[in-house]
Design a protein around this motif. Sequence first.
Motif, PDB file in Angstrom:
ATOM      1  N   GLU A  32      34.552  54.935  48.340  1.00 27.25           N
ATOM      2  CA  GLU A  32      35.844  54.289  48.646  1.00 27.25           C
ATOM      3  C   GLU A  32      35.900  52.902  48.009  1.00 27.25           C
ATOM      4  O   GLU A  32      35.585  51.901  48.650  1.00 27.25           O
ATOM      5  CB  GLU A  32      36.046  54.188  50.162  1.00 27.25           C
ATOM      6  CG  GLU A  32      37.450  53.697  50.489  1.00 27.25           C
ATOM      7  CD  GLU A  32      37.712  53.576  51.979  1.00 27.25           C
ATOM      8  OE1 GLU A  32      37.530  54.581  52.696  1.00 27.25           O
ATOM      9  OE2 GLU A  32      38.075  52.461  52.417  1.00 27.25           O
ATOM     10  N   PRO A  33      36.303  52.848  46.740  1.00 29.95           N
ATOM     11  CA  PRO A  33      36.279  51.562  46.019  1.00 29.95           C
ATOM     12  C   PRO A  33      37.474  50.667  46.351  1.00 29.95           C
ATOM     13  O   PRO A  33      38.368  50.474  45.540  1.00 29.95           O
ATOM     14  CB  PRO A  33      36.266  51.983  44.547  1.00 29.95           C
ATOM     15  CG  PRO A  33      36.884  53.337  44.521  1.00 29.95           C
ATOM     16  CD  PRO A  33      36.657  53.972  45.863  1.00 29.95           C
ATOM     17  N   THR A  34      37.444  50.104  47.562  1.00 26.69           N
ATOM     18  CA  THR A  34      38.472  49.134  47.960  1.00 26.69           C
ATOM     19  C   THR A  34      37.784  47.822  48.333  1.00 26.69           C
ATOM     20  O   THR A  34      36.591  47.798  48.638  1.00 26.69           O
ATOM     21  CB  THR A  34      39.269  49.617  49.185  1.00 26.69           C
ATOM     22  OG1 THR A  34      38.372  49.714  50.307  1.00 26.69           O
ATOM     23  CG2 THR A  34      39.905  50.978  48.937  1.00 26.69           C
ATOM     24  N   ARG A  36      32.245  40.685  33.267  1.00 23.68           N
ATOM     25  CA  ARG A  36      33.356  41.616  33.495  1.00 23.68           C
ATOM     26  C   ARG A  36      34.499  40.993  34.292  1.00 23.68           C
ATOM     27  O   ARG A  36      35.663  41.246  34.038  1.00 23.68           O
ATOM     28  CB  ARG A  36      32.847  42.862  34.215  1.00 23.68           C
ATOM     29  CG  ARG A  36      33.986  43.792  34.660  1.00 23.68           C
ATOM     30  CD  ARG A  36      33.630  45.236  34.608  1.00 23.68           C
ATOM     31  NE  ARG A  36      34.747  46.084  35.005  1.00 23.68           N
ATOM     32  CZ  ARG A  36      34.860  47.350  34.669  1.00 23.68           C
ATOM     33  NH1 ARG A  36      33.943  47.917  33.940  1.00 23.68           N
ATOM     34  NH2 ARG A  36      35.902  48.064  35.056  1.00 23.68           N
ATOM     35  N   PRO A  70      39.741  47.715  41.786  1.00 19.07           N
ATOM     36  CA  PRO A  70      40.934  47.040  41.274  1.00 19.07           C
ATOM     37  C   PRO A  70      41.601  46.242  42.390  1.00 19.07           C
ATOM     38  O   PRO A  70      42.357  46.798  43.186  1.00 19.07           O
ATOM     39  CB  PRO A  70      41.834  48.197  40.805  1.00 19.07           C
ATOM     40  CG  PRO A  70      41.374  49.395  41.561  1.00 19.07           C
ATOM     41  CD  PRO A  70      39.976  49.150  42.047  1.00 19.07           C
ATOM     42  N   ALA A  71      41.311  44.959  42.481  1.00 14.99           N
ATOM     43  CA  ALA A  71      41.834  44.151  43.590  1.00 14.99           C
ATOM     44  C   ALA A  71      41.954  42.693  43.199  1.00 14.99           C
ATOM     45  O   ALA A  71      41.159  42.182  42.410  1.00 14.99           O
ATOM     46  CB  ALA A  71      40.913  44.270  44.805  1.00 14.99           C
ATOM     47  N   ARG A  72      42.948  42.033  43.742  1.00 19.38           N
ATOM     48  CA  ARG A  72      43.099  40.585  43.647  1.00 19.38           C
ATOM     49  C   ARG A  72      43.215  40.061  45.071  1.00 19.38           C
ATOM     50  O   ARG A  72      43.794  40.718  45.924  1.00 19.38           O
ATOM     51  CB  ARG A  72      44.383  40.213  42.890  1.00 19.38           C
ATOM     52  CG  ARG A  72      44.409  40.638  41.459  1.00 19.38           C
ATOM     53  CD  ARG A  72      43.500  39.804  40.581  1.00 19.38           C
ATOM     54  NE  ARG A  72      44.006  38.468  40.340  1.00 19.38           N
ATOM     55  CZ  ARG A  72      44.831  38.141  39.359  1.00 19.38           C
ATOM     56  NH1 ARG A  72      45.264  39.060  38.538  1.00 19.38           N
ATOM     57  NH2 ARG A  72      45.236  36.894  39.201  1.00 19.38           N
ATOM     58  N   ILE A 113      28.845  49.921  34.728  1.00 20.22           N
ATOM     59  CA  ILE A 113      29.618  49.085  35.640  1.00 20.22           C
ATOM     60  C   ILE A 113      30.994  49.689  35.856  1.00 20.22           C
ATOM     61  O   ILE A 113      31.632  50.130  34.908  1.00 20.22           O
ATOM     62  CB  ILE A 113      29.760  47.643  35.094  1.00 20.22           C
ATOM     63  CG1 ILE A 113      28.380  47.020  34.863  1.00 20.22           C
ATOM     64  CG2 ILE A 113      30.572  46.769  36.047  1.00 20.22           C
ATOM     65  CD1 ILE A 113      28.414  45.554  34.502  1.00 20.22           C
ATOM     66  N   ASP A 114      31.418  49.754  37.100  1.00 21.41           N
ATOM     67  CA  ASP A 114      32.793  50.088  37.441  1.00 21.41           C
ATOM     68  C   ASP A 114      33.347  48.874  38.184  1.00 21.41           C
ATOM     69  O   ASP A 114      32.688  47.813  38.208  1.00 21.41           O
ATOM     70  CB  ASP A 114      32.821  51.364  38.303  1.00 21.41           C
ATOM     71  CG  ASP A 114      34.205  52.019  38.340  1.00 21.41           C
ATOM     72  OD1 ASP A 114      35.182  51.411  37.877  1.00 21.41           O
ATOM     73  OD2 ASP A 114      34.294  53.149  38.857  1.00 21.41           O
ATOM     74  N   ALA A 115      34.536  48.952  38.758  1.00 20.43           N
ATOM     75  CA  ALA A 115      35.062  47.819  39.508  1.00 20.43           C
ATOM     76  C   ALA A 115      36.105  48.296  40.503  1.00 20.43           C
ATOM     77  O   ALA A 115      36.704  49.360  40.330  1.00 20.43           O
ATOM     78  CB  ALA A 115      35.669  46.785  38.567  1.00 20.43           C
TER      79      ALA A 115
END
Lengths: 285, 285
Positions: free
Chosen positions: B210-212, B149, B170-172, B166-168
Amino acid sequence: MQATAFVPGHVTGFFSAHPAEDPTEAGSRGAGLALTDGVGVTVEPADGKTAVVLEDAGGDRQRMSPGSIDAVETVLETLELDAGVRLEIDADLPLGAGFGVSGAMALGTALAANAAFDRRLSENELVTIAHAADVRAGTGLGDVVAQARGGVPIRLEPGAPAVNSIDAVPARARVEYVTFGERSTADVLAGETDRLTEAGKRALSRVVSEPTLSSVIHASRRFAREADLLTPEAREAIEAVAAEGGQASMAMLGDTAFAVGTGLTDAGYDPAVCAIDPAGATLEG
Amino acid sequence: MQATAFVPGHVTGFFSAHPAEDPTEAGSRGAGLALTDGVGVTVEPADGKTAVVLEDAGGDRQRMSPGSIDAVETVLETLELDAGVRLEIDADLPLGAGFGVSGAMALGTALAANAAFDRRLSENELVTIAHAADVRAGTGLGDVVAQARGGVPIRLEPGAPAVNSIDAVPARARVEYVTFGERSTADVLAGETDRLTEAGKRALSRVVSEPTLSSVIHASRRFAREADLLTPEAREAIEAVAAEGGQASMAMLGDTAFAVGTGLTDAGYDPAVCAIDPAGATLEG
């Protein structure tokens, strides 16, 4: 804080439509190609009303109201961004020509706005918001989930990430395309779609049994014929590419012919050139 | 025909182990970072026995028998490639240090061999083969699906693509790492894992709410403490980064500390530097 997302364009080769009351369950089955030509969206906080600046493939810049791009407006509303936002949209590809530009704008807005305004949503949540917005606007049924994945996605089951099922053909290639004009996705989808759905199912079953790029293009060409969606210019281009031993089909739904490798060049066209995008939608670093 | 695939490295921040009889159902829940440092695998037909040449991060080249990398051997067997194959593996990252290198080798072999030998398998099928091979070898439980992924994957449900979820985030970001030594994943997974599983579930629930990126690193650090997996050197590095206001944790399972941004540099280390890989495993064009 300013944030930028890039979303690949997506040409659908074949599809079957699956409407549903809930736009996160609605969508399409099918397959297509994510393209390195796509849409960049930059979002930043700004004073006053929401402003959108669109730079098109030719480099022309145009100020728009967010309401003029339905899917983008819906995404902003869902993220509770009613004002105080500046969007700059940089589109490599023409609107209304079968590249999923409206879906790319919606997904790019979701990814960039989530970062710029610290909305703390996950990738799947953002894809769901953009997919539902594109479906509601009538501008796309499967582009957003394909653009999120990248590559050569096979949409096995329709809908947003929580309910869909996606596989892909493992392939990279140069892609060429020529656009002959605009076409309304909403008009085609509002018409009789039974024949289209039957042709789409047959094409999907072919590609599932042989997941290669060649088989995707072959199934797409047959689908376009069986579903009676070929425009005269696209048909002529596809036949010219085939006469040179190449592989081409038509973007669904747009008056655009696309080919892998140098198919359109070999046939004497002067195509735009890009490639299969391997990454899918990404926030820029 | 020769084909090359690139597979990102993957540091797992936290996890819970989910064994199962069927290796396509076994796996782990958790989260981690896919890295632009990874593994390139080139496959081509060759006369005679299968040969593997491994070039490590330092540029040293070494001839190996395929049997010395269990997961790679299993992938080749599954693809019915018992002989006549030449593999060149170029690893940016050390083995046994928590970067999922064995999983990357397995997935890279699957993608490149499928293309080189025209096996006509789909992406999900190739990921499934590599995942099962990594699980069987005892070298990884979730790296392969995360590497497929890219980004910052959150593994919500374990297993291969047909059964996982699977989720993700969103970060670079820039990522730094320092490796202090080797560690056997198989040994840790063979030990008592109840405490680890409980700590992994708590960490996952924090990241889902908290998907950070910041929350992934925070949950990972707490997991490493609670699961009692911190090595003395990694602990010291993480504390030194925190003292400078940065964010670091330990790669599971390896004696490696990783940080986002310039955390390790600021703390006086001389780290390797890469970034979050947005694309996931790709065949090269």
